[in-house]
Enzyme design. Structure first.
Site, PDB file in Angstrom:
ATOM      1  N   ASP A  18     114.312  43.068  61.892  1.00  0.00           N
ATOM      2  CA  ASP A  18     114.657  44.145  63.413  1.00  0.00           C
ATOM      3  C   ASP A  18     116.274  43.657  63.567  1.00  0.00           C
ATOM      4  OD1 ASP A  18     114.610  46.756  64.802  1.00  0.00           O
ATOM      5  OD2 ASP A  18     114.662  44.934  66.949  1.00  0.00           O
ATOM      6  N   SER A  19     116.463  43.921  64.614  1.00  0.00           N
ATOM      7  CA  SER A  19     117.774  43.436  64.653  1.00  0.00           C
ATOM      8  C   SER A  19     117.720  42.463  66.451  1.00  0.00           C
ATOM      9  CB  SER A  19     118.922  44.995  64.966  1.00  0.00           C
ATOM     10  OG  SER A  19     117.656  45.398  66.389  1.00  0.00           O
ATOM     11  N   TYR A  50     122.649  46.726  66.579  1.00  0.00           N
ATOM     12  CA  TYR A  50     122.821  47.670  65.163  1.00  0.00           C
ATOM     13  C   TYR A  50     123.389  48.865  65.068  1.00  0.00           C
ATOM     14  CZ  TYR A  50     121.058  44.325  62.023  1.00  0.00           C
ATOM     15  OH  TYR A  50     120.740  42.620  61.137  1.00  0.00           O
ATOM     16  N   GLY A  51     122.623  49.464  66.012  1.00  0.00           N
ATOM     17  CA  GLY A  51     123.043  50.937  66.544  1.00  0.00           C
ATOM     18  C   GLY A  51     123.940  51.355  66.374  1.00  0.00           C
ATOM     19  N   CYS A  81     112.991  48.694  61.957  1.00  0.00           N
ATOM     20  CA  CYS A  81     114.377  49.051  62.594  1.00  0.00           C
ATOM     21  C   CYS A  81     114.803  49.939  61.976  1.00  0.00           C
ATOM     22  CB  CYS A  81     115.055  48.005  62.456  1.00  0.00           C
ATOM     23  SG  CYS A  81     116.898  48.331  62.728  1.00  0.00           S
ATOM     24  N   ASN A  82     115.484  51.493  62.843  1.00  0.00           N
ATOM     25  CA  ASN A  82     115.058  52.709  62.202  1.00  0.00           C
ATOM     26  C   ASN A  82     116.326  52.755  61.803  1.00  0.00           C
ATOM     27  OD1 ASN A  82     113.574  55.059  63.218  1.00  0.00           O
ATOM     28  ND2 ASN A  82     113.015  53.551  64.667  1.00  0.00           N
ATOM     29  N   THR A  83     117.893  51.855  62.268  1.00  0.00           N
ATOM     30  CA  THR A  83     119.348  51.548  62.001  1.00  0.00           C
ATOM     31  C   THR A  83     118.850  50.918  60.142  1.00  0.00           C
ATOM     32  OG1 THR A  83     119.325  51.615  64.242  1.00  0.00           O
ATOM     33  CG2 THR A  83     121.283  51.672  63.025  1.00  0.00           C
ATOM     34  N   GLU A 159     116.487  45.263  75.207  1.00  0.00           N
ATOM     35  CA  GLU A 159     117.218  43.973  75.199  1.00  0.00           C
ATOM     36  C   GLU A 159     116.847  42.763  76.154  1.00  0.00           C
ATOM     37  OE1 GLU A 159     117.933  41.734  72.379  1.00  0.00           O
ATOM     38  OE2 GLU A 159     116.963  43.343  70.768  1.00  0.00           O
ATOM     39  N   CYS A 191     113.396  54.900  67.532  1.00  0.00           N
ATOM     40  CA  CYS A 191     113.918  53.323  67.446  1.00  0.00           C
ATOM     41  C   CYS A 191     112.755  52.949  67.945  1.00  0.00           C
ATOM     42  CB  CYS A 191     115.336  53.258  68.551  1.00  0.00           C
ATOM     43  SG  CYS A 191     115.604  51.817  68.689  1.00  0.00           S
ATOM     44  N   THR A 192     112.583  51.284  67.022  1.00  0.00           N
ATOM     45  CA  THR A 192     111.647  49.930  67.334  1.00  0.00           C
ATOM     46  C   THR A 192     111.726  49.803  69.042  1.00  0.00           C
ATOM     47  OG1 THR A 192     112.282  48.701  66.353  1.00  0.00           O
ATOM     48  CG2 THR A 192     110.772  50.354  64.575  1.00  0.00           C
ATOM     49  N   HIS A 193     112.634  49.493  69.869  1.00  0.00           N
ATOM     50  CA  HIS A 193     113.289  49.183  70.912  1.00  0.00           C
ATOM     51  C   HIS A 193     112.334  50.066  72.120  1.00  0.00           C
ATOM     52  CE1 HIS A 193     116.245  46.568  69.581  1.00  0.00           C
ATOM     53  NE2 HIS A 193     116.298  45.777  70.726  1.00  0.00           N
TER      54      HIS A 193
HETATM   55  N1  DGL Z   1     115.808  48.405  66.768  1.00  0.00           N
HETATM   56  C1  DGL Z   1     116.230  48.908  66.423  1.00  0.00           C
HETATM   57  C2  DGL Z   1     115.901  50.764  65.855  1.00  0.00           C
HETATM   58  O1  DGL Z   1     114.828  50.987  65.156  1.00  0.00           O
HETATM   59  C3  DGL Z   1     117.742  50.030  66.603  1.00  0.00           C
HETATM   60  C4  DGL Z   1     118.448  48.555  67.980  1.00  0.00           C
HETATM   61  C5  DGL Z   1     119.778  47.669  67.869  1.00  0.00           C
HETATM   62  O2  DGL Z   1     120.717  48.738  67.674  1.00  0.00           O
HETATM   63  O3  DGL Z   1     120.222  47.142  67.404  1.00  0.00           O
HETATM   64  O4  DGL Z   1     116.776  51.405  65.683  1.00  0.00           O
END
Ligand code: DGL
Length: 271
Positions: A18-19, A50-51, A81-83, A159, A191-193
């Site tokens: 993940d990011s 990343y998003g 990570c979805n992104t 974060e 988003c996995t966060h």
């Molecule tokens: N956890 C990431 C996701 O699922 C995104 C977090 C990011 O923006 O880096 O998209």
């Protein structure tokens, strides 16, 4: 996806990427379902988030991270990570000689199975929402409407280790009210966060909206694929997760990961 990977050693770890700390939700779900599997967790903390970045850039970073995990020796890649999944959805299957599991397909499948009124809400990063990848998957199934909302502030909060309380609830209200007004009965936490914010999200949407999170759905998919390919680790040993991060401050990553996973982490290797 290739059907067989006879050359793979079943005792090798699963590589989870993940990011930042978001993919820990996926690692935790995998550990819950598959306690015999070793895991290498890699967070690209130096370049998080990343998003908010262009897909092209996310693609470059993601492939670099995935290449790294493959070079370390893994039997499966999990793009937690979805992104990143959005950015490398096609390339990853072709590029690697290990099975690849990403978060979008299992998540959207579950949301479509759950909705009763056909109105599905999606919250995700700007990159994920803009790419319309979830819209494309929904369109294939037909009969559902996807109402999307980018929620970038959520990643910043996680974060920073802020996962509950008035600030999170205020932000949640701002993002979710338009979706509630659109009469969604199912909400994808794309988003996995976001599973770390589930309390505040549930509090905001109320009890009648089904929440679909990519952590559980992805872990279910990891189980299914390992089982199908006969790659489950037959050994019975205590769970082992190796942590790696690209950012300089491995100390805060370790502290955050420890709190979020509820696990004692010995060390985080900077790569
Ligand atoms: N956890 C990431 C996701 O699922 C995104 C977090 C990011 O923006 O880096 O998209």
């Amino acid at each position: 996806m290739k059907q067989k990977f006879p050359e793979l050693d079943t005792t090798l770890p699963i590589g989870v990427f993940d990011s930042g700390v978001g993919g820990l939700t996926v690692a935790r779900a995998i550990r819950d379902q598959l306690p015999n599997e070793a895991i290498i967790y890699l967070g690209d903390t130096a370049r998080n988030p990343y998003g908010t970045k262009p897909i092209k850039e996310v693609r470059e970073y993601s492939l670099e991270m995935l290449d790294r995990l493959v070079a370390e020796g893994v039997k499966m890649l999990v793009i937690a990570c979805n992104t990143a999944s959005t950015a490398v959805l096609r390339d990853a299957y072709e590029r690697y000689d290990v099975p690849v599991v990403e978060v979008i397909r299992p998540t959207v499948r579950s949301a479509i199975a759950l909705t009763r009124n056909g109105n599905i809400g999606l919250i995700g990063t700007q990159a994920t929402v803009k790419s319309r990848v979830y819209d494309d998957f929904c369109a294939v199934h037909g009969g559902v409407d996807l109402i999307s909302q980018a929620a970038p502030r959520f990643v910043e909060l996680v974060e920073a280790g802020t996962t509950a309380g008035p600030e999170v609830e205020d932000v949640a209200k701002r993002y979710l009210e338009p979706l509630i007004a659109a009469d969604i009965d199912t909400l994808i936490l794309g988003c996995t966060h976001y599973p770390f914010l589930q309390g505040a999200i549930r509090h905001t949407v109320g009890p009648n909206v089904a929440l679909v999170t990519s952590d559980t759905e992805t872990a279910n998919e990891v189980y299914r694929v390992l089982r199908k390919l006969d790659l489950l680790n037959p050994q019975d040993h205590p769970p082992q997760i190796r942590f790696e991060a690209t950012g300089r401050d491995t100390g805060s990553f370790k502290a955050l990961a420890q709190t979020m996973l509820g696990l004692q982490i010995d060390s985080v290797t900077r790569i």
